[in-house]
Write a protein that holds these residues in place. Sequence first.
Motif, PDB file in Angstrom:
ATOM      1  N   ASP A 126       0.841  -1.202   0.000  1.00 37.78           N
ATOM      2  CA  ASP A 126       0.000   0.000   0.000  1.00 37.78           C
ATOM      3  C   ASP A 126       0.876   1.252   0.000  1.00 37.78           C
ATOM      4  O   ASP A 126       0.603   2.227  -0.706  1.00 37.78           O
ATOM      5  N   LEU A 127       1.933   1.215   0.801  1.00 35.87           N
ATOM      6  CA  LEU A 127       2.849   2.346   0.869  1.00 35.87           C
ATOM      7  C   LEU A 127       3.547   2.554  -0.472  1.00 35.87           C
ATOM      8  O   LEU A 127       3.650   3.682  -0.967  1.00 35.87           O
ATOM      9  N   VAL A 128       4.000   1.457  -1.066  1.00 33.57           N
ATOM     10  CA  VAL A 128       4.689   1.537  -2.355  1.00 33.57           C
ATOM     11  C   VAL A 128       3.775   2.124  -3.418  1.00 33.57           C
ATOM     12  O   VAL A 128       4.184   2.970  -4.215  1.00 33.57           O
ATOM     13  N   ARG A 129       2.506   1.680  -3.428  1.00 31.88           N
ATOM     14  CA  ARG A 129       1.569   2.201  -4.431  1.00 31.88           C
ATOM     15  C   ARG A 129       1.379   3.707  -4.277  1.00 31.88           C
ATOM     16  O   ARG A 129       1.284   4.439  -5.262  1.00 31.88           O
ATOM     17  N   SER A 130       1.320   4.186  -3.043  1.00 32.48           N
ATOM     18  CA  SER A 130       1.165   5.626  -2.822  1.00 32.48           C
ATOM     19  C   SER A 130       2.396   6.390  -3.280  1.00 32.48           C
ATOM     20  O   SER A 130       2.299   7.448  -3.899  1.00 32.48           O
ATOM     21  N   ILE A 131       3.560   5.840  -2.974  1.00 29.42           N
ATOM     22  CA  ILE A 131       4.811   6.479  -3.401  1.00 29.42           C
ATOM     23  C   ILE A 131       4.886   6.524  -4.920  1.00 29.42           C
ATOM     24  O   ILE A 131       5.283   7.521  -5.520  1.00 29.42           O
ATOM     25  N   ASN A 132       4.468   5.434  -5.548  1.00 27.85           N
ATOM     26  CA  ASN A 132       4.627   5.310  -6.993  1.00 27.85           C
ATOM     27  C   ASN A 132       3.681   6.190  -7.797  1.00 27.85           C
ATOM     28  O   ASN A 132       3.816   6.290  -9.014  1.00 27.85           O
ATOM     29  N   THR A 133       2.720   6.812  -7.133  1.00 31.00           N
ATOM     30  CA  THR A 133       1.841   7.731  -7.857  1.00 31.00           C
ATOM     31  C   THR A 133       2.423   9.137  -7.914  1.00 31.00           C
ATOM     32  O   THR A 133       1.868  10.009  -8.562  1.00 31.00           O
ATOM     33  N   ASP A 134       3.545   9.347  -7.244  1.00 33.86           N
ATOM     34  CA  ASP A 134       4.168  10.671  -7.193  1.00 33.86           C
ATOM     35  C   ASP A 134       5.625  10.523  -7.620  1.00 33.86           C
ATOM     36  O   ASP A 134       6.454  10.003  -6.866  1.00 33.86           O
ATOM     37  N   ALA A 135       5.941  10.982  -8.828  1.00 30.97           N
ATOM     38  CA  ALA A 135       7.290  10.790  -9.368  1.00 30.97           C
ATOM     39  C   ALA A 135       8.346  11.489  -8.515  1.00 30.97           C
ATOM     40  O   ALA A 135       9.436  10.958  -8.299  1.00 30.97           O
ATOM     41  N   ASP A 136       8.027  12.691  -8.012  1.00 28.89           N
ATOM     42  CA  ASP A 136       8.999  13.417  -7.188  1.00 28.89           C
ATOM     43  C   ASP A 136       9.266  12.675  -5.882  1.00 28.89           C
ATOM     44  O   ASP A 136      10.413  12.570  -5.431  1.00 28.89           O
ATOM     45  N   LEU A 137       8.202  12.171  -5.269  1.00 33.76           N
ATOM     46  CA  LEU A 137       8.361  11.428  -4.021  1.00 33.76           C
ATOM     47  C   LEU A 137       9.146  10.145  -4.265  1.00 33.76           C
ATOM     48  O   LEU A 137      10.027   9.775  -3.476  1.00 33.76           O
ATOM     49  N   TYR A 138       8.847   9.486  -5.372  1.00 31.18           N
ATOM     50  CA  TYR A 138       9.583   8.263  -5.709  1.00 31.18           C
ATOM     51  C   TYR A 138      11.073   8.563  -5.851  1.00 31.18           C
ATOM     52  O   TYR A 138      11.922   7.803  -5.387  1.00 31.18           O
ATOM     53  N   GLN A 139      11.385   9.687  -6.496  1.00 30.71           N
ATOM     54  CA  GLN A 139      12.785  10.044  -6.707  1.00 30.71           C
ATOM     55  C   GLN A 139      13.514  10.183  -5.373  1.00 30.71           C
ATOM     56  O   GLN A 139      14.667   9.771  -5.238  1.00 30.71           O
TER      57      GLN A 139
END
Length: 361
Positions: free
Chosen positions: A52-65
Amino acid sequence: MLKTCLGLVVLVAFLGCKQQPGKPSNPADQPSQAPSADVLAVIDGDTITEQDLVRSINTDADLYQRFYQIYQIKKDILEQIIDERVITQEAKKEGKDREQFLNDRLKDKITVADEEVEGFYQNVKDNPTLKGTEEEKKQKVREYLSERKRVTLERKEVEDLKALHKIELRLAPPPYPEVQVSIEGDPVLGPADAPITIIEFSDFECPFCRRMASILKKVLEQYPGKIKLVFKDLPLTKIHPASEQAALASHCAEDQNKYWEYSDQLFESNGALETADLVKYATTLQLDVAAFSACLEQKKHLAAIEADRAEADRAGINATPTIIINNKLITGSKSLSGFKEIIDAELAKLAPAAAPQPTKP
């Protein structure tokens, strides 16, 4: 006696977990189970997992970076620890400490010729931070060059030593963000049914995009028939004022079936993207220059470029070059080896599972 006691303990433990006949199960009487390592939080029994956490992170490219940068830091530190442990193990075999071990292996390899010192000295002799007499300055140069060689040789020595050990890196990067973008109407190079689709959002005035174009050519060469390359325009006109007109020109060349050849001309132009330059490239490729010029002047393909911009905006893409491989948004700069790692992993996932081997009777 010890075996008997252990047997009784095991028997009691077994019976204690077994329901007695005729008694309903009471959850309060059951031993509590440790939560799964994948569960990060629980709200009234509703779990929030790592995925669930990964999916949330992966919707935001800046946050993923940001998460990817943390991964890179951890990976660098992990590799440093591995290096040190390998050196320590090898040094211990010879009854030496780390410094003595490395010094003994490198001492005959670090040589700095007088010609090297003189050549380097001539380039830095007027540097105000280099103080002392000429001989003192040259000695400092020699020490600097010697240390630089030592660092390079030590790195190679460590890599050679690591090759003698079985090393498994189990630190996994965060999964790449999943994005969906339309490629309808975009220029495509490669088979339509290729197992790997690479989408690039690019800008013809961007120096990093120029470098990426060169890397992608090599990628296509190394995976013949397996890659479909899709080019999408993202001219960053605030910093690259000629980029939009260059994108328009590329599509005018596409009208005459010369998109990829013209794109190569643009990336090889070193920023020469004025109207006269764009017409010159059309002439070089023997296009119908009159039709090309009319197309460019009328901004015939502006709507297509705006559509790509809107697509990028919806996907949270605001930089070039941005690469998407099989719907995975690839962040950070990528070398040829980086592309190979990702593509090989994708191909491995798509490969049919090996048939089970028959068991011997």
